[in-house]
Design a protein around this motif. Sequence first.
Motif, PDB file in Angstrom:
ATOM      1  N   PRO A 308       0.833  -1.086   0.100  1.00  0.00           N
ATOM      2  CA  PRO A 308       0.020   0.090   0.107  1.00  0.00           C
ATOM      3  C   PRO A 308       0.938   1.245   0.010  1.00  0.00           C
ATOM      4  O   PRO A 308       0.535   2.279   0.120  1.00  0.00           O
ATOM      5  CB  PRO A 308      -0.596  -0.105   1.233  1.00  0.00           C
ATOM      6  CG  PRO A 308       0.107  -0.896   2.177  1.00  0.00           C
ATOM      7  CD  PRO A 308       1.016  -1.787   1.378  1.00  0.00           C
ATOM      8  N   TYR A 359       1.278  -6.239  -3.912  1.00  0.00           N
ATOM      9  CA  TYR A 359       0.862  -5.677  -2.544  1.00  0.00           C
ATOM     10  C   TYR A 359       1.982  -6.654  -1.596  1.00  0.00           C
ATOM     11  O   TYR A 359       2.528  -7.304  -2.012  1.00  0.00           O
ATOM     12  CB  TYR A 359      -0.394  -5.962  -1.932  1.00  0.00           C
ATOM     13  CG  TYR A 359      -0.846  -7.792  -1.887  1.00  0.00           C
ATOM     14  CD1 TYR A 359      -1.224  -8.464  -2.981  1.00  0.00           C
ATOM     15  CD2 TYR A 359      -0.881  -8.453  -0.351  1.00  0.00           C
ATOM     16  CE1 TYR A 359      -1.285  -9.629  -2.780  1.00  0.00           C
ATOM     17  CE2 TYR A 359      -0.808  -9.524  -0.709  1.00  0.00           C
ATOM     18  CZ  TYR A 359      -1.241 -10.347  -1.832  1.00  0.00           C
ATOM     19  OH  TYR A 359      -1.513 -11.794  -1.538  1.00  0.00           O
ATOM     20  N   ASP A 362       0.646  -8.687   3.924  1.00  0.00           N
ATOM     21  CA  ASP A 362      -0.340  -9.909   3.550  1.00  0.00           C
ATOM     22  C   ASP A 362      -1.628  -9.834   4.593  1.00  0.00           C
ATOM     23  O   ASP A 362      -2.717 -10.157   4.388  1.00  0.00           O
ATOM     24  CB  ASP A 362       0.441 -11.090   4.015  1.00  0.00           C
ATOM     25  CG  ASP A 362      -0.266 -12.378   3.722  1.00  0.00           C
ATOM     26  OD1 ASP A 362      -1.059 -12.309   2.639  1.00  0.00           O
ATOM     27  OD2 ASP A 362      -0.221 -13.310   4.489  1.00  0.00           O
ATOM     28  N   GLU A 363      -1.271  -9.310   5.990  1.00  0.00           N
ATOM     29  CA  GLU A 363      -2.192  -9.202   7.068  1.00  0.00           C
ATOM     30  C   GLU A 363      -1.871  -8.413   8.165  1.00  0.00           C
ATOM     31  O   GLU A 363      -0.718  -8.184   8.251  1.00  0.00           O
ATOM     32  CB  GLU A 363      -1.965 -10.900   7.610  1.00  0.00           C
ATOM     33  CG  GLU A 363      -3.306 -11.326   8.516  1.00  0.00           C
ATOM     34  CD  GLU A 363      -2.807 -12.859   8.837  1.00  0.00           C
ATOM     35  OE1 GLU A 363      -2.600 -13.602   8.037  1.00  0.00           O
ATOM     36  OE2 GLU A 363      -3.182 -13.127  10.099  1.00  0.00           O
ATOM     37  N   GLN A 373      -7.151  -7.822   9.241  1.00  0.00           N
ATOM     38  CA  GLN A 373      -7.432  -7.759   7.854  1.00  0.00           C
ATOM     39  C   GLN A 373      -6.372  -8.425   6.999  1.00  0.00           C
ATOM     40  O   GLN A 373      -5.115  -8.813   7.227  1.00  0.00           O
ATOM     41  CB  GLN A 373      -7.144  -6.262   7.841  1.00  0.00           C
ATOM     42  CG  GLN A 373      -7.629  -5.947   6.182  1.00  0.00           C
ATOM     43  CD  GLN A 373      -7.391  -4.365   5.659  1.00  0.00           C
ATOM     44  OE1 GLN A 373      -7.550  -3.629   6.552  1.00  0.00           O
ATOM     45  NE2 GLN A 373      -6.862  -4.360   4.658  1.00  0.00           N
ATOM     46  N   LYS A 374      -7.027  -9.210   5.949  1.00  0.00           N
ATOM     47  CA  LYS A 374      -6.223  -9.984   5.363  1.00  0.00           C
ATOM     48  C   LYS A 374      -6.412  -9.488   3.820  1.00  0.00           C
ATOM     49  O   LYS A 374      -7.318  -9.195   3.161  1.00  0.00           O
ATOM     50  CB  LYS A 374      -6.508 -11.253   5.472  1.00  0.00           C
ATOM     51  CG  LYS A 374      -5.932 -12.479   4.486  1.00  0.00           C
ATOM     52  CD  LYS A 374      -5.282 -13.561   5.159  1.00  0.00           C
ATOM     53  CE  LYS A 374      -4.538 -14.570   4.378  1.00  0.00           C
ATOM     54  NZ  LYS A 374      -3.391 -14.620   4.623  1.00  0.00           N
ATOM     55  N   THR A 375      -5.080  -9.445   2.992  1.00  0.00           N
ATOM     56  CA  THR A 375      -5.053  -8.707   1.704  1.00  0.00           C
ATOM     57  C   THR A 375      -5.407 -10.085   1.031  1.00  0.00           C
ATOM     58  O   THR A 375      -4.671 -11.014   1.075  1.00  0.00           O
ATOM     59  CB  THR A 375      -3.863  -8.366   1.235  1.00  0.00           C
ATOM     60  OG1 THR A 375      -3.459  -7.256   2.359  1.00  0.00           O
ATOM     61  CG2 THR A 375      -4.136  -7.442   0.008  1.00  0.00           C
TER      62      THR A 375
END
Lengths: 485, 485
Positions: A308, A359, A362-363, A373-375
Amino acid sequence: MNKPLRRIAIFCGLLVLALLLRDNWIQYVKADSLQSDKNNRRVIIERYSQPRGNIIVDGKAITGSKKTTGTDLKYKRTWKDGPMWAPVTGYSSQVVGATQLESIDDGILTGNDDRLFFRRTIDMITGKKKQGGNVVTTLNAAAQKAAYDGLKNRGKGAVVAIEPSTGKILALASTPSYDPSVFAGNSTTDSNTFVKLDKDKDQPLLNRALRQTYPPGSTFKLVTASAALESGKYEPDQHTETPKRWIMPGTSRPLNNEGNIPCENATLRVALQWSCNTVYGKIGADLGKDAMLKEAEKFGFNKEQFVPVRSSASRFDTDMNASQTAMSSIGQYDTAATPLQMAMVASAIANDGTLMQPYMVDELQSSTLDTVQKTEPKELSRPLSKENAQKLQSMMETVVEKGTGTNAKIPGVTVGGKTGTAQHGVDNSGKPYAWFVSYAKTSSGSPVAVAVVVEDSDANRGDISGGGLAAPIAKNVMQAVLNSK
Amino acid sequence: MSSMSSSSSSATHTSTIGAIGAPSRRNTELALLVFAVVIPVFAYANVGLAIDGKLPAGLLGYGLGLGLLAGVAHVVVRRFAAYADPLLLPLATLLNGLGLVVIWRLDQSDHLQRLAKLQYGAFHPDAPKQLLYSAIGIALFVGVLMLLKDHRILQRYTYISMMGALVLLLLPLVPGLGMNVFGARIWIHVGGFSIQPGEFAKIVLAIFFAGYLMVKRDALALASRRFMGLYLPRGRDLGPIIVVWAISILILVFETDLGTSLLFFGMFVVMLYVATERTSWIVFGLLMSAVGAVGVASFETHVQSRVQAWLNPMHEYLLSRKGIGGHSEQAMQALWAFGSGGTLGTGLGQGHSDLIGFAANSDFILATYGEELGLAGLMAILVIYGLIVQRGLRTALATRDPFGKLLAGGLSGAFAIQVFVVAGGVMGLIPLTGMTMPFLAYGGSSVIANWALLAILIRISDTARRPAPAPAPTPDAEMTQVVRP
């Protein structure tokens, strides 16, 4: 005398009432704005009052926290292998603030994020201190080390490696780098060190992998080749009608090839193998600016990426004549790309034409390691059809097998790549940038695509070529990923 | 607390006057005193637990010390002022105890200890000294109650009081004796002690005003002309108010202290109004205050800068941060402390009011209560002050002699004005001045003088509530008794 005394009593009551009203004003109405005022030191005291959460690579923390002495900011950030990881983590300094992941996921790391509200409330009720969560990255420590070690010996440069099927960033290195630990504190020494780094003419604080755009040189021919295949007018082994000496449309200037290479009427494959400027320049001019621009933008050009951490937008000009389009199609004129961008190009080709959103987080985890949150991998675009992608793969594999990219060969593994040597500066007086973009492929698909740029070198101009300087680094990075699978 | 409920009804407000057999309320006082000692002891334990995680070592000694002081005061009141108001002593004890706790809490601040070492070369905790001052204060309280059998005796010293007050007020201006602390010349330095003579002058001046006005009240009240609905005093009756006004202006100009000046002038106007029952004096007083304040502010840069700092504390803070002399960040720091405390506060020992720096435990002590006890706690403290003032005024109402009414009314009024001026200044309601919160703030003069003030109020209230002695049976009465068959 009792009447005035009673009035005085009322007056005194009003004085106290005024104080009570004022108290409500500053402690209730204005409380939030006073509390979060940026000049209110409590904001940063609170921020550094507990150990910061960590950034995780391969299950191990690459950051830490250290208790300070002699300041009211209790904990400061530490890094393991700071210079290697700085382009990933950014810095978190008591004196200059935070950048990149340290800044973007600051809420998780400090424990202040709204997503941790429930956890925080429970901690508050049970009387536990607030704790920061962790940021689990997609990076691969071995690949990162290979990338950083390779660059360190070459001066300035950057490496980005991506897992093509998901978009996970595996390596993100930039040199010269800096150790964020040296200015993590609050002292004058910390602040002086930062100022020195900031003013350094070699720009160690610059994250070249994401924020520096370079002329991509011949590596851009991959985009041109994609556009050619997608147009349906070209096949890898079909001869292009390219004269030995090709004059750019609308000018009297020929486009030159580097050295004596077999470019006359060459096929796309051969022209890629030897990096023929004439062939790809002509293709670009023939396809036209619009087709080239469309293809480049499908690969992500002209747009900032957020991984990000923000990366600069790579550029393919939107307003060019035919000769400028020809120059741009071989990665010159004002075409510019970040190392991330070129890794995305290689990654899309290796992933059979599908470009995944790159990205590196990962998490996000709470302090108790619950997932906040997990990508999930996300498709960004499809610059190529599967068939065309596989055609381009075979062309890139030829480059490594018997072309300019032989330095990237890995025994027993299929490797496809493309070299680039970009000239820049007035009359091309600057030291050229050496590029290499490649991917490795096994029976179960491609685990890694990588872009390497070596910006400056003490070697003389003739020796700088993508194949000579950048390919060995790319090879080591790919090998590190393959070994860790 | 039935005495409170009876005082709320104006119909019964004189019920204590001469009510034969009225309860002495000493047991009420004792019960309240237990709370006034236990609450600070808990607060003290709370601070220790919050800062060090364990009960403070001095807990027992401190609790016993405060308990002993309160016990001695209570026994002396029981013995020498049996019918005194039962609320005054517990309220003052509570404030004094809470003050000690917070002064001790600020002694534990690393930040303040560092500052003290920088400024004076060494750090000395203030809490033990404050406990000593409290003991001296209680000793003076005991002394006043034992020696002053009737407050009317003070009337004899009207003009000596005037001289004494003048000397006290002028002392800070004597070269070599006076000190300039943070821009205000209201301190003198004697043999290693700093004394604020204004605190004592407050009491002495009240005695003078009461004595003087009692004698002159008829002349001031009656010999006047009516003009536009106001009774205008005769020229020669204006003399005293002009003298006091002039002295206040002198204090403002030479001691550069708006608070002290306002306090004395305000007290005089209150007492003048009580003595004459003429609203015109209030109008005159307000006019003269306005003229004096505006007049002085027009040429006195110290006053101007105080007003500027009040209107824009943030600007002042930024100037101070830039190291520009003559500016102080304290006002803004205090506001941040209040705001950061919010509704319920951070809890004792867990705030950062030490950021205020110097005078955090004296002039700015309210900010610590605001931050650590929150809006709720600070409002409670302000209400305690309000209660002391109202009990003082109630005493004035109940007293039968005009001197006692004037003295109690004046002292209570002055107390209210002082609380308003200091608390209002710290909370940014009015410009900041150099006085301290009675009983709470660190400072020997303030604690000692205010215990003396309390002793006088208690003496007057005892006189007011004491049952009139039963008429002595005379032999004559015996003889003229009508005996019915």
